[in-house]
Write a protein that holds these residues in place. Structure first.
Motif, short mmCIF file in Angstrom:
data_model
loop_
_atom_site.label_atom_id
_atom_site.label_comp_id
_atom_site.label_asym_id
_atom_site.label_seq_id
_atom_site.Cartn_x
_atom_site.Cartn_y
_atom_site.Cartn_z
N ILE A 28 0.83 -1.22 0.00
CA ILE A 28 0.00 0.00 0.00
C ILE A 28 0.86 1.27 0.00
CG2 ILE A 28 -1.97 -1.13 1.09
CD1 ILE A 28 -1.17 0.18 3.74
N GLU A 29 2.15 1.14 0.27
CA GLU A 29 3.04 2.30 0.20
C GLU A 29 4.47 1.84 -0.01
OE1 GLU A 29 3.57 6.59 2.41
OE2 GLU A 29 3.54 4.81 3.70
N ILE A 30 5.21 2.60 -0.84
CA ILE A 30 6.62 2.31 -1.10
C ILE A 30 7.43 3.55 -0.76
CG2 ILE A 30 8.34 1.68 -2.86
CD1 ILE A 30 6.02 0.49 -4.50
N GLY A 31 8.51 3.35 0.00
CA GLY A 31 9.45 4.43 0.29
C GLY A 31 10.85 4.00 -0.07
N LEU A 32 11.55 4.82 -0.85
CA LEU A 32 12.91 4.50 -1.30
C LEU A 32 13.85 5.66 -1.02
CD1 LEU A 32 12.21 3.09 -4.91
CD2 LEU A 32 12.24 1.81 -2.76
N VAL A 33 15.06 5.33 -0.60
CA VAL A 33 16.16 6.29 -0.59
C VAL A 33 17.26 5.68 -1.45
CG1 VAL A 33 17.87 7.53 0.77
CG2 VAL A 33 15.59 7.12 1.72
N GLU A 34 17.48 6.27 -2.63
CA GLU A 34 18.46 5.76 -3.57
C GLU A 34 19.79 6.49 -3.34
OE1 GLU A 34 16.61 5.87 -7.60
OE2 GLU A 34 14.84 6.40 -6.41
N VAL A 35 20.86 5.72 -3.20
CA VAL A 35 22.16 6.29 -2.87
C VAL A 35 23.19 5.79 -3.87
CG1 VAL A 35 23.96 6.49 -1.12
CG2 VAL A 35 21.56 6.35 -0.42
N ASP A 36 23.94 6.74 -4.43
CA ASP A 36 25.06 6.39 -5.30
C ASP A 36 26.10 7.50 -5.21
OD1 ASP A 36 24.05 8.44 -6.94
OD2 ASP A 36 22.83 7.00 -8.07
N ALA A 37 27.05 7.53 -6.12
CA ALA A 37 28.14 8.50 -6.04
C ALA A 37 27.65 9.94 -6.15
CB ALA A 37 29.16 8.20 -7.14
N SER A 38 26.49 10.14 -6.72
CA SER A 38 25.98 11.51 -6.88
C SER A 38 25.17 11.98 -5.69
CB SER A 38 25.14 11.60 -8.16
OG SER A 38 24.02 10.73 -8.07
N GLY A 39 24.91 11.10 -4.72
CA GLY A 39 24.17 11.53 -3.55
C GLY A 39 22.98 10.63 -3.25
N ALA A 40 22.06 11.15 -2.45
CA ALA A 40 20.88 10.39 -2.03
C ALA A 40 19.62 11.04 -2.59
CB ALA A 40 20.80 10.32 -0.51
N THR A 41 18.72 10.22 -3.12
CA THR A 41 17.45 10.69 -3.69
C THR A 41 16.30 9.94 -3.03
OG1 THR A 41 18.52 11.07 -5.81
CG2 THR A 41 16.11 10.98 -5.80
N GLU A 42 15.28 10.69 -2.63
CA GLU A 42 14.12 10.07 -1.97
C GLU A 42 12.94 9.97 -2.94
OE1 GLU A 42 13.20 12.43 1.43
OE2 GLU A 42 14.95 11.74 2.59
N TRP A 43 12.14 8.91 -2.75
CA TRP A 43 10.92 8.73 -3.56
C TRP A 43 9.93 7.90 -2.77
CZ3 TRP A 43 8.57 4.35 -5.96
CH2 TRP A 43 7.60 4.65 -6.93
N SER A 44 8.68 8.31 -2.77
CA SER A 44 7.64 7.52 -2.10
C SER A 44 6.33 7.66 -2.85
CB SER A 44 7.46 7.97 -0.64
OG SER A 44 6.92 9.27 -0.57
N VAL A 45 5.48 6.66 -2.68
CA VAL A 45 4.19 6.66 -3.37
C VAL A 45 3.22 5.75 -2.63
CG1 VAL A 45 4.85 4.76 -4.90
CG2 VAL A 45 3.09 6.37 -5.63
N LEU A 46 1.96 6.18 -2.58
CA LEU A 46 0.90 5.30 -2.09
C LEU A 46 0.49 4.37 -3.23
CD1 LEU A 46 -1.27 7.87 -0.11
CD2 LEU A 46 0.08 6.01 0.87
N VAL A 47 0.07 3.16 -2.88
CA VAL A 47 -0.28 2.16 -3.88
C VAL A 47 -1.69 1.64 -3.58
CG1 VAL A 47 0.39 0.00 -4.99
CG2 VAL A 47 2.15 1.47 -3.97
N ASN A 48 -2.54 1.69 -4.57
CA ASN A 48 -3.90 1.17 -4.42
C ASN A 48 -3.86 -0.36 -4.44
OD1 ASN A 48 -6.59 0.44 -4.58
ND2 ASN A 48 -7.11 1.92 -6.19
N PRO A 49 -4.21 -1.02 -3.31
CA PRO A 49 -4.15 -2.49 -3.28
C PRO A 49 -5.35 -3.15 -3.93
CG PRO A 49 -4.91 -1.68 -1.17
CD PRO A 49 -4.64 -0.46 -2.01
#
Length: 481
Positions: A28-49
């Motif tokens: 029902i929800e996804i939260g990501l913190v993507e990390v690589d040499a360029s830094g950290a990027t956040e992304w989240s979204v609600l998901v209709n089950p």
């Protein structure tokens, strides 16, 4: 940025779900913190089950049906999620949960999703073995982490994992963390003939597994409490050059919620291998009984008006052992049945002639009496009724139980975390199949009674489980004629 942090692309993942069962519940929800040499990027979204969210989940996460009504489905989000996860080490707290849900969601769409994973629970235990608690709340308190947002929301918890990762790298040496991560995530060197991608698929769950050789022959069949750990142990450096490892060409496994499923899967893999013409390996294990079923026989106690009780050998090819009365013992061959009956006679001083083990002429003493191991019913020194009673007592512990239900049975087994549920459909001591939801169960029931042969090991496993009562037992309606 510390080079250790960016040595490979990472993604810190947290999911909120409608429940804990991979087969029936949804993200029902996804939260990501993507990390690589360029830094950290956040992304989240609600998901209709596309289903109702329980009040328990709403109280835990703050996410309700109204918030999800206009949200995209996982099908709509799948390309974006796949792109964000691709090529990164997936880091999650209790990674089995998050990775398992992602695998199931992608599988419903026909996508074979794989990713290397790192569990921060396991990493914490490896780095700080002096502590007993490694849940996320304990780690927040222990390391003084700051909680930005509500706990049990996906992005807030993914941020905590990223903060925890940075805290560990500030507290410990890079080599210490690298060694711990390599131990958890590291892949053994597989023989060149085995697809290395198989490592990513191995689940940390109970089950059964089989190794097959170049011509498809079965090399090894075993069950495991943890499939991943036990299978990978075969490929440790010290075993890499053993004849078994060098002969392996294919690995097959079946995941289970617990020990019952692992045992039943082992029997099923043995049955399928034997049906395909493969001889089972010499190493003894429960699944070997499937190969012995060709001449499966038992003793059936039959009453004769003047001759008393006498055992007669009967074969599974001629009689359904699941519903037959007065059966004692299950044997892979006539020879083994005779050997066991003779041993029983010697132990309990029973008469060879009365048991059909001696064809001495009427009125003469049997061979057992001449050896002083028969009490003489053959020559009238023991009453026939007394011998019958002693025979019944001797045979009692070998009695084969008839199927005690009018119809089939569902045995419901859950893993220790409540994330995996197996429904084992059993019909007359036979495993019809294992499913993970009610729809699949009813579909199997609609196929009618099974025509699978009676398997003595399946009988033993299921009868012990019914006696122990440690799994859910649900009788089902009898098949309509």
């Amino acid at each position: 940025m510390n080079s250790v942090l960016a040595s490979e692309p990472l993604v810190f993942v947290d999911l909120e779900t409608s429940g804990a069962n991979f087969a029936n519940d949804r993200i029902i929800e996804i939260g990501l913190v993507e990390v690589d040499a360029s830094g950290a990027t956040e992304w989240s979204v609600l998901v209709n089950p596309e289903s109702h969210v329980s009040s328990f989940i709403t109280d835990l996460t703050g996410i309700d049906d109204a918030m999800l009504h206009g949200a995209p489905t996982f099908r709509q989000l799948a390309p974006t999620v796949l792109e964000r996860l691709r090529g990164r080490l997936l880091i999650a707290h209790n990674a089995r949960f998050d990775y398992g849900f992602l695998r199931c969601e992608f599988k419903r769409l026909g996508v074979d999703f794989r990713a290397p994973t790192l569990c921060t629970v396991k990493l914490s235990r490896k780095l700080f073995p002096q502590y007993h608690r490694h849940n996320l709340d304990s780690l927040v308190t222990r390391h003084g982490l700051s909680v930005a947002g509500r706990r049990h929301r996906a992005l807030a918890d993914a941020r905590l994992l990223w903060e925890l990762w940075q805290h560990w790298h500030a507290q410990l040496t890079p080599d210490t963390i690298r060694r711990a991560v390599t131990t958890i995530v590291g892949r053994p060197d597989l023989p060149p003939q085995i697809d290395p991608a198989v490592i990513d698929d191995l689940p940390e769950a109970a089950g059964a597994y089989a190794f097959y050789g170049e011509t498809g022959g079965l090399l090894l069949l075993r069950r495991a409490a943890n499939l991943r750990h036990q299978i990978l142990a075969h490929f440790a450096a010290s075993k890499r050059e053993t004849p078994l490892v060098l002969a392996i060409r294919r690995i097959e496994w079946r995941e289970a919620a617990g020990d019952l499923g692992a045992r039943l899967h082992e029997v099923e893999l043995a049955r399928l291998s034997f049906a395909a013409g493969s001889r089972l390996p010499a190493v003894r294990h429960p699944g070997r009984s499937a190969a012995a079923a060709a001449e499966l026989c038992s003793w059936q106690l039959q009453a004769h008006r003047e001759a008393g009780l006498r055992p007669a050998i009967v074969f599974a090819d001629d009689l359904d052992f699941a519903v037959a009365d007065d059966l004692f013992g299950l044997y892979p061959s006539r020879r083994e049945a005779l050997r066991s009956l003779r041993k029983l006679a010697d132990t309990h001083r029973l008469c060879y002639k009365q048991l059909g083990l001696d064809d001495t002429a009427g009125g003469e003493a049997c061979a057992a009496y001449r050896q002083k191991s028969c009490r003489g019913v053959c020559i009238g020194k023991e009453a026939l009724a007394l011998h019958d009673a002693r025979l019944m007592t001797a045979l009692a512990k070998f009695k084969v139980k008839p199927w005690p239900y009018r119809g089939p049975l569902a045995l419901v087994e859950r893993d220790d975390f409540g994330m995996h549920e197996d429904i084992h459909l059993i019909d007359r001591w036979r495993l019809v199949g294992t499913v993970n939801n009610e729809d699949a169960l009813h579909a199997r029931l609609a196929d009618g009674p099974t025509n699978r042969p009676y398997d003595p090991e399946a009988y033993r496993i299921i009868s012990r489980v019914l006696q122990a009562g440690k799994v859910g037992i649900r009788p089902l309606p009898a098949y309509s004629s």
